[in-house]
Scaffold this active site. Sequence first.
Site, PDB file in Angstrom:
ATOM      1  N   CYS A  50      50.448  47.509  37.927  1.00 28.38           N
ATOM      2  CA  CYS A  50      49.502  46.434  37.614  1.00 28.38           C
ATOM      3  C   CYS A  50      48.788  46.681  36.285  1.00 28.38           C
ATOM      4  O   CYS A  50      48.341  45.745  35.630  1.00 28.38           O
ATOM      5  CB  CYS A  50      48.495  46.266  38.744  1.00 28.38           C
ATOM      6  SG  CYS A  50      47.547  47.757  39.101  1.00 28.38           S
ATOM      7  N   THR A 194      35.877  47.107  48.960  1.00 26.68           N
ATOM      8  CA  THR A 194      35.284  48.453  48.961  1.00 26.68           C
ATOM      9  C   THR A 194      35.494  49.145  50.300  1.00 26.68           C
ATOM     10  O   THR A 194      35.900  50.313  50.351  1.00 26.68           O
ATOM     11  CB  THR A 194      33.779  48.384  48.633  1.00 26.68           C
ATOM     12  OG1 THR A 194      33.608  47.786  47.350  1.00 26.68           O
ATOM     13  CG2 THR A 194      33.160  49.777  48.615  1.00 26.68           C
TER      14      THR A 194
END
Length: 422
Positions: A50, A194
């Site tokens: 990515c 998260t």
Amino acid sequence: MSIVAVGINHKTAPVAVREKISFNPDKLSIALQEMLNAVQCREVAILSTCNRTELYLVQDGDFDVTQQRLIKWLESFHNVPASTILPSLYWHKDQQAVNHMMRVACGLDSLVLGEPQILGQMKQAYSQAKAAGSMSLIMDRLFQRTFGVAKQVRTETEIGASAVSVAFASVNLAKHIFGGLEKTKVLLVGAGETIELVAKHLYENNVGKITVANRTLARAENMATKIGADVITLAQIPEHMCNADIVISSTGSTLPIIGKGMVEQALASRKHQPIFMVDLAVPRDIEEQVSELEDVFLYTVDDLQGIIAKNIANRRKAAVQAESIVNSQSDNFMAWLRGLNTQDTVISYRKQCLDNRDVLLEKAFIQLKNGKNSEAVLAELANKLTNKFMHAPTSALQSAAQGGELDKLIYLRDIFNIDSQE
């Protein structure tokens, strides 16, 4: 022959450009074969993540021609104009290319300094090139040496020892406090990115049990299936908190989810066995007053940022050591490569000499069979061999002398050991 590395990454281009030349894993084998033919190189490998796409080549041609062929192929394969990607491309050749590959594998060129995931991605690129048959001796050796350097850097420096994300820092801190997570029970509040990262790190550290609490169960269940966790609603937190040794929270709530009274009740049920709590949310998920409780160790995102800042500084120090290792090992690889080139030259020259010998020997055998005097045949063979082996060196010496190339003349005299024979 030269080694080339060309790429685009998070430093040189935004995701809108990077995604245009990323490679689908399902089409990578086709891409490798196409690239071999279109660019006309010996060996190729492709790393596509990515954050970066990099092409590694071993080629014999002119570097400028190789650049043109490669850009033309990228245009064709990805159906994207060269003007879109050219400003973002970087090129490395020979030792710079070797050095770059080693730096990438060690995480020295990553968005997060020292991150270990890139090494796994490079190993995957290696396996894919091997499977596609686009890799041979030189690239194979370079990848193997690169993996060895990454391992050496991890072993001899602290580049990956310190947490540099709040998710990783939370788990590391819990691990430090409990001395291990195998017997601990964890309550995760939220199911966003998260908390997903926290869950991943906990799972990798073989945590005893994970329970995920979230407002909507569907998202929590999707995450829980990957890590074997239980799922509850936010309303069920009070009845489950007493079972948790560790509570880590990160939601988008505008009001606290866990209050002082709720934690007091949990502690009473636990007979005041301590709870380690981390609040990663802004605004806070856990009331500030919870930190006043004697048996609670509460850390906020600000506390972790202080730890992370120190850890980043430690990684930067370790990176200096890592760069030294990379430079040394890239020198070693280039020395091996030069030796390989020398070996190729010696093998080629020896084959040429043996071919000449065989041709002249065949003629000598025919002469002997035809009854020619053996001494005359041997004398002729020796004379022809001498002339044959002398021709190229003599031409080189004459050319150097006539051209006034003194350095070349001295070099040739040294090669043929002329002065020591006089």
